[in-house]
Design a protein around this motif. Structure first.
Motif, mmCIF file in Angstrom:
data_model
loop_
_atom_site.group_PDB
_atom_site.id
_atom_site.type_symbol
_atom_site.label_atom_id
_atom_site.label_comp_id
_atom_site.label_asym_id
_atom_site.label_seq_id
_atom_site.Cartn_x
_atom_site.Cartn_y
_atom_site.Cartn_z
ATOM 1 N N LEU A 182 0.824 -1.208 0.000
ATOM 2 C CA LEU A 182 0.000 0.000 0.000
ATOM 3 C C LEU A 182 0.859 1.260 0.000
ATOM 4 O O LEU A 182 0.525 2.247 -0.666
ATOM 5 C CB LEU A 182 -0.928 0.006 1.218
ATOM 6 C CG LEU A 182 -2.090 -0.987 1.205
ATOM 7 C CD1 LEU A 182 -2.828 -0.942 2.539
ATOM 8 C CD2 LEU A 182 -3.050 -0.704 0.058
ATOM 9 N N LEU A 183 1.959 1.237 0.744
ATOM 10 C CA LEU A 183 2.847 2.398 0.762
ATOM 11 C C LEU A 183 3.493 2.597 -0.606
ATOM 12 O O LEU A 183 3.531 3.723 -1.127
ATOM 13 C CB LEU A 183 3.921 2.228 1.834
ATOM 14 C CG LEU A 183 4.981 3.344 1.886
ATOM 15 C CD1 LEU A 183 4.336 4.701 2.165
ATOM 16 C CD2 LEU A 183 6.052 3.027 2.923
ATOM 17 N N GLY A 184 4.002 1.514 -1.199
ATOM 18 C CA GLY A 184 4.605 1.634 -2.523
ATOM 19 C C GLY A 184 3.617 2.138 -3.554
ATOM 20 O O GLY A 184 3.942 3.003 -4.381
ATOM 21 N N LEU A 185 2.389 1.611 -3.501
ATOM 22 C CA LEU A 185 1.353 2.050 -4.434
ATOM 23 C C LEU A 185 1.035 3.523 -4.236
ATOM 24 O O LEU A 185 0.876 4.274 -5.212
ATOM 25 C CB LEU A 185 0.096 1.203 -4.236
ATOM 26 C CG LEU A 185 -1.126 1.571 -5.080
ATOM 27 C CD1 LEU A 185 -0.814 1.451 -6.567
ATOM 28 C CD2 LEU A 185 -2.317 0.684 -4.708
ATOM 29 N N TRP A 186 0.956 3.956 -2.981
ATOM 30 C CA TRP A 186 0.649 5.354 -2.710
ATOM 31 C C TRP A 186 1.745 6.280 -3.238
ATOM 32 O O TRP A 186 1.461 7.331 -3.816
ATOM 33 C CB TRP A 186 0.446 5.581 -1.215
ATOM 34 C CG TRP A 186 0.377 7.038 -0.870
ATOM 35 C CD1 TRP A 186 1.253 7.761 -0.119
ATOM 36 C CD2 TRP A 186 -0.620 7.974 -1.308
ATOM 37 N NE1 TRP A 186 0.876 9.081 -0.061
ATOM 38 C CE2 TRP A 186 -0.270 9.238 -0.778
ATOM 39 C CE3 TRP A 186 -1.760 7.858 -2.097
ATOM 40 C CZ2 TRP A 186 -1.035 10.372 -1.020
ATOM 41 C CZ3 TRP A 186 -2.524 9.002 -2.340
ATOM 42 C CH2 TRP A 186 -2.160 10.236 -1.797
ATOM 43 N N VAL A 188 3.688 5.768 -5.777
ATOM 44 C CA VAL A 188 3.550 5.814 -7.233
ATOM 45 C C VAL A 188 2.402 6.743 -7.629
ATOM 46 O O VAL A 188 2.528 7.560 -8.553
ATOM 47 C CB VAL A 188 3.328 4.398 -7.799
ATOM 48 C CG1 VAL A 188 2.961 4.462 -9.283
ATOM 49 C CG2 VAL A 188 4.577 3.549 -7.616
ATOM 50 N N LEU A 189 1.273 6.636 -6.927
ATOM 51 C CA LEU A 189 0.132 7.499 -7.230
ATOM 52 C C LEU A 189 0.467 8.969 -6.975
ATOM 53 O O LEU A 189 0.078 9.851 -7.755
ATOM 54 C CB LEU A 189 -1.076 7.084 -6.382
ATOM 55 C CG LEU A 189 -1.720 5.741 -6.723
ATOM 56 C CD1 LEU A 189 -2.859 5.448 -5.755
ATOM 57 C CD2 LEU A 189 -2.222 5.723 -8.158
ATOM 58 N N PHE A 190 1.165 9.231 -5.889
ATOM 59 C CA PHE A 190 1.558 10.603 -5.558
ATOM 60 C C PHE A 190 2.388 11.187 -6.699
ATOM 61 O O PHE A 190 2.142 12.319 -7.158
ATOM 62 C CB PHE A 190 2.356 10.591 -4.248
ATOM 63 C CG PHE A 190 2.412 11.925 -3.551
ATOM 64 C CD1 PHE A 190 2.937 13.042 -4.188
ATOM 65 C CD2 PHE A 190 1.965 12.062 -2.255
ATOM 66 C CE1 PHE A 190 3.003 14.267 -3.548
ATOM 67 C CE2 PHE A 190 2.010 13.291 -1.600
ATOM 68 C CZ PHE A 190 2.533 14.395 -2.252
#
Length: 216
Positions: A182-186, A188-190
């Protein structure tokens, strides 16, 4: 019985059971990754439209929420490493609390964006912001359901039998993996929402010899 051995040397879960649950998690993460990848491609392609206006305001609440999610990851990793002692129980509860705080900070950032006239029904970039951050938040909420049960079991860990403790340790390990994702995905989205602009897309396409989508 074959068992999975924790990094510290203690058995945490019958190996076959843990492997099946871990495989299920990775299949789920693969589906989630595909979903966000499709949205990311749509985001980049939509930049070619003449009405596209990149997001130029980054509310400070997003930096706060990023820090909270990173802290939640650290808490869950600590819980994984100390699943059999009091430190692990405290870390598991902290992971849940920090994740709830992350969601609250995200909601706060939405309010800040709307105060600056960035709205769901506004510019396409605005709509993508609310959709992608909201979708990510839903996955955090889903993870919290399992995490809350794991944290509750951690608090009650003293009364649990040996096999139950092994299963709990496996659940905590899966929670830690999910929160790292979830942190890695966030992150990337940021980066996608605030740092990927039409100029960046043009530069990347030029560097690899591709033709970017054309404006209409």
């Amino acid at each position: 019985m074959n068992t999975l051995v924790h990094a510290a040397g203690s058995a945490v879960l019958p190996a076959a059971t843990y492997a099946a649950r871990r495989a299920g998690l990775w299949v789920f993460l693969g589906v989630v990754t595909s979903l966000f990848l499709l949205f990311g491609v749509a985001y980049v392609m939509r930049m070619a439209a003449a009405d596209w206006q990149p997001l130029r305001y980054v509310p400070w609440q997003l930096w706060l929420s990023t820090g909270l999610l990173a802290a939640a990851c650290i808490a869950w990793e600590t819980a994984r490493r100390h699943a059999h002692d009091a430190g692990g129980r405290r870390a598991g509860v902290a992971g849940c609390v920090l994740s709830v705080a992350f969601l609250c900070a995200q909601w706060w950032s939405w309010q800040a964006m709307m105060d600056m006239q960035y709205r769901v029904d506004g510019n396409p970039a605005d709509s993508f912001f609310f959709m992608l951050t909201g979708l990510h938040g839903l996955h955090v909420m889903g993870g919290l359901l399992a995490a809350a049960l794991a944290a509750r079991a951690l608090v009650q860990g003293e009364a649990m039998g040996g096999l139950a403790r092994y299963r709990l340790a496996g659940t905590i390990a899966l929670c830690a993996q999910y929160w790292h994702y979830l942190l890695g995905l966030w992150l990337v989205l940021f980066a996608l929402l605030f740092w990927v602009t039409p100029d960046v897309v043009q530069a990347v396409c030029d560097s690899v010899g591709l033709r970017p989508p054309q404006s209409r």
